[in-house]
Design a protein around this motif. Structure first.
Motif, PDB file in Angstrom:
ATOM      1  N   PRO A 134       0.790  -1.231   0.000  1.00 11.70           N
ATOM      2  CA  PRO A 134       0.000   0.000   0.000  1.00 11.70           C
ATOM      3  C   PRO A 134       0.824   1.284   0.000  1.00 11.70           C
ATOM      4  CG  PRO A 134      -1.053  -1.610   1.409  1.00 11.70           C
ATOM      5  CD  PRO A 134       0.236  -2.238   0.932  1.00 11.70           C
ATOM      6  N   THR A 135       1.820   1.374   0.901  1.00  6.24           N
ATOM      7  CA  THR A 135       2.584   2.617   0.968  1.00  6.24           C
ATOM      8  C   THR A 135       3.182   2.974  -0.384  1.00  6.24           C
ATOM      9  OG1 THR A 135       3.130   2.933   3.305  1.00  6.24           O
ATOM     10  CG2 THR A 135       4.881   3.362   1.738  1.00  6.24           C
ATOM     11  N   ARG A 137       1.996   2.411  -3.293  1.00 11.02           N
ATOM     12  CA  ARG A 137       0.959   2.967  -4.169  1.00 11.02           C
ATOM     13  C   ARG A 137       0.536   4.357  -3.702  1.00 11.02           C
ATOM     14  NH1 ARG A 137      -3.268  -0.320  -3.148  1.00 11.02           N
ATOM     15  NH2 ARG A 137      -2.227  -2.039  -2.103  1.00 11.02           N
ATOM     16  N   TYR A 138       0.331   4.492  -2.384  1.00 10.07           N
ATOM     17  CA  TYR A 138      -0.126   5.793  -1.873  1.00 10.07           C
ATOM     18  C   TYR A 138       0.908   6.892  -2.159  1.00 10.07           C
ATOM     19  CZ  TYR A 138      -3.015   2.602   0.988  1.00 10.07           C
ATOM     20  OH  TYR A 138      -3.844   1.606   1.433  1.00 10.07           O
ATOM     21  N   LEU A 139       2.177   6.542  -1.964  1.00 10.36           N
ATOM     22  CA  LEU A 139       3.193   7.575  -2.133  1.00 10.36           C
ATOM     23  C   LEU A 139       3.415   7.901  -3.608  1.00 10.36           C
ATOM     24  CD1 LEU A 139       5.577   6.518   0.734  1.00 10.36           C
ATOM     25  CD2 LEU A 139       4.157   8.566   0.632  1.00 10.36           C
TER      26      LEU A 139
ATOM     27  N   PRO B 258       1.554  10.339   2.568  1.00 14.51           N
ATOM     28  CA  PRO B 258       0.506   9.433   3.038  1.00 14.51           C
ATOM     29  C   PRO B 258       1.004   7.996   3.149  1.00 14.51           C
ATOM     30  CG  PRO B 258       0.175   9.923   0.722  1.00 14.51           C
ATOM     31  CD  PRO B 258       1.383  10.706   1.156  1.00 14.51           C
ATOM     32  N   TRP B 260       1.285   4.130   4.894  1.00 11.96           N
ATOM     33  CA  TRP B 260       0.217   3.169   5.197  1.00 11.96           C
ATOM     34  C   TRP B 260      -0.267   3.226   6.644  1.00 11.96           C
ATOM     35  CZ3 TRP B 260       0.334  -1.562   8.095  1.00 11.96           C
ATOM     36  CH2 TRP B 260       1.549  -1.813   8.728  1.00 11.96           C
ATOM     37  N   GLY B 270      -6.053  -1.346   1.144  1.00 11.82           N
ATOM     38  CA  GLY B 270      -6.867  -1.011  -0.019  1.00 11.82           C
ATOM     39  C   GLY B 270      -6.083  -0.275  -1.083  1.00 11.82           C
ATOM     40  N   TYR B 273      -5.576   5.753  -0.837  1.00  7.51           N
ATOM     41  CA  TYR B 273      -5.333   6.247   0.506  1.00  7.51           C
ATOM     42  C   TYR B 273      -6.566   6.952   1.047  1.00  7.51           C
ATOM     43  CZ  TYR B 273      -3.001   8.488   4.427  1.00  7.51           C
ATOM     44  OH  TYR B 273      -2.633   8.883   5.683  1.00  7.51           O
TER      45      TYR B 273
END
Lengths: 419, 419
Positions: A134-135, A137-139, B258, B260, B270, B273
């Motif tokens: 996840p991190t 993708r979020y970043l 942002p 995780w 998911g 974010y």
């Protein structure tokens, strides 16, 4: 509750023989594994290396307690991010002077993604894996919003198609060599070459690879890499992460967080930021020294260890566990999601079962520590420095026995608690 | 070498009396200060609190070593950034649920500056202090470049003029209440009000204030604040920093990184974010747990301590040191740069002397640990939890004696090594 069938004698004999013939068997003594526990979650949090408690005690009592502020010089605290970076560099195929340790994986990844985008300013696409952690993708999304770029979530298998169509628009391809859910291993060499052929940079997240298999970031021409210190490197909970940037990019490397420790003259405390030469410019603020020096001590567990041997044993372990699964668990309703082809397998085996959560909890009650990823995956991480084939047989037998019991809670959790 | 004159008896008597009457004297036992050392650099690295070694030993041996991955739940690691944040919140006047700890000061400051700018999107100016700590200035520049804003470096004394002319264009005023070089204390209340009157946000860097004097971020209506864990909080080298964001901003708070752990459903993993409610959205990656829990143990040194008493003793200490300086050091060529007005004095005294570096080194050889800031400042930090008036007299006497010796090296260093 029904009586579970006895373990096949052939598996017992094979596990014992493989362990007896293991050239790395003595490395297990470098870890303080609790008695009665089969620990197969070292791909989430590595266990405590024996070198850490005395080293950390020295850091706290003598270095901090007695030498106080002078330790920044006399005990080498100031150089620790670069020194630990180089130690990790030795495990990922990076020559000295290209790796720094200190902040969290997320912070290092933000730095790497943003710096990579800055190195390819006329290209509007960031490519990442839809199955990425996840991190990551979020970043990537955050960097893209900030720089008015676009993220394309493309699995490694589809990268060639994307590059054929839009390769000239791709700034950076950001992948992990190991899928954290399935344990699938991707071809770093081929993917790096493909990115380069399109003129893009290759950024690798090595969290699930560093310390588990030989990596050759310099030889493959990887541009940037990050990875965490607390999985296969066993550096402790939340151990600082590392950032690798190939030397050829240092002169133009611009980091998004110009903290004072990355300044060319950090104690001059001048008015404007002038980045230090080399990878030191990727330092940000004052690093968490206790955690950083615990990681440094943990890395001594790799002293004299040949990562090719680590890889060979890891494959032997995961191969053996897949065989155990085939014989003991597939008949009970499990399926395997980890590739059987050794060239496509990281250092974990993941099994699918609808009651993944309840089974993982029940396993832990029996002293077998694995973890689960929602909704239905149970992950078994192996670390060749301490895992044995007999550990894995015991895990498989426990899991089979549990499926014969009614005692485990088949309900999936609202929120999974493990990391 | 000449013979130094004896210490004035009046100063000796006064120091002894002040220490004998000190209601906080017993707090010194909460720190493991090395014998024979006068430690006046706790504003750079606080000394080792007695609570830390046993707590950290438990974290390493039992929590990590034995409880392993389960510690994220059973030993409260997951909540630690918020729990430690709240503990620090109690020292800065923040009600629970507004403070988080985990990353370095630089990372938290980047987060705070960027988030503040996002909260005032139509205002193009960031105001910071030209005398601010380097990281504060560098990161303000970095955020400004990235968001196409402009930084105005305006000292606190000139803020009113700037706001009168361009207040409607100012997004955020980013100051420290204490000048890290001179120890001058600014009026947080007045400066915060001035920023608010112009419709700007007030962001405070509390590195040199948290734990040293009462702070009232909630009452003053401060919008955001950051501060480090390793100065007056004595959390250990590079201890995680903290970030405070007033609750009224939480719903619209957008952080630049942002990670995780700030996700509303961090284990759901998911695709996109979704920030957690409250200050938890300011979490980034996995925090350095060993350093973070050492900080948590260190904070118990404040248990039951009244910060008003800490402030009163701090002023007694710095006032006494200024008197010592007046009698013993001004005649030897020193000058004081720290205000004599108690309302304008933080918890340090800074003296100016052209041979600041050589004198600081010579002091250390005598067991008096201060530090210097180029080119000509010697800083003496006091911490009312452990510093005594007799410590300060000893420091002043040592410094006077050194100026009578030829043994110290008067050369300033090429690069100052202390932090």
């Amino acid at each position: 509750m029904t009586t579970a069938p006895p373990a096949p004698a052939a598996l017992r004999e094979r596990a014992a023989r493989l362990d007896a013939d293991d050239p790395l068997a003595s490395l297990r003594e470098r870890f303080l594994l609790p008695p009665g526990v089969v620990y197969l979650d070292g791909n989430s949090l590595g266990p405590l290396p024996a070198a850490v408690p005395p080293a950390l005690s020295d850091v706290v009592t003598r270095q901090w307690g007695t030498d106080l502020i002078g330790s920044w010089n006399t005990n080498g605290w100031w150089q620790a991010p670069l020194r630990v970076g180089d130690a990790i560099g030795g495990l990922i195929g990076a020559a000295p002077g290209q790796t720094v340790a200190g902040d969290s994986t997320s912070v290092q990844l933000f730095t790497a993604l943003d710096a990579a985008a800055a190195l390819r300013p006329d290209r509007p696409l960031l490519v990442t894996d839809p199955g990425h952690f996840p991190t990551d993708r979020y970043l990537a999304d955050a960097v893209a919003r900030r720089r008015d770029l676009e993220v394309r979530r493309v699995p490694p298998a589809a990268l060639a198609d994307l590059l054929a169509a839009e390769g000239h628009r791709v700034a950076v391809v950001s992948y992990s060599p190991v899928d954290f859910r399935t344990g699938e291993l991707y071809d770093m060499r081929a993917l790096t070459r493909a990115a380069h052929a399109a003129g893009a940079l290759a950024l690798w997240d090595l969290c699930h690879a560093a310390g588990a298999l030989p990596l050759d970031v310099d030889t493959l021409g990887v541009d940037l890499a990050v990875g965490c210190g607390y999985k296969f490197l066993s550096g402790g909970p939340g151990a600082p992460a590392f950032l690798y940037v190939a030397r050829r990019h240092h002169a133009e490397l611009e980091t998004p967080l110009p903290g004072w420790t990355g300044h060319a003259d950090p104690f001059g405390m001048g008015g404007d930021y002038t980045p230090a030469p080399g990878i030191a410019r990727a330092r940000i603020g004052t690093p968490p020294v206790l955690s950083l020096l615990a990681l440094e001590a943990a890395l001594t567990a790799f002293d004299g260890v040949d990562l090719a041997q680590v890889r060979a044993k890891s494959l032997s372990l995961t191969g053996f566990f897949l065989r155990c699964a085939q014989e003991l668990l597939i008949p009970e309703g499990f399926s395997t999601v980890t590739p059987t082809d050794p060239d496509r397998r990281g250092s974990q085996v993941t099994l699918r079962h609808p009651h993944a959560h309840g089974l993982t909890v029940a396993l832990a009650r029996r002293g077998v520590i694995a973890d689960m990823r929602a909704p239905d995956l149970v992950r078994f991480g192996v670390n060749a420095l301490y895992t044995t084939h007999q550990d894995l047989l015991e895990a498989a037998l426990s899991l089979r026995d549990i499926t014969h019991e009614a005692a485990y809670d088949p309900t999936p959790p609202a929120v999974g608690p493990v990391t």
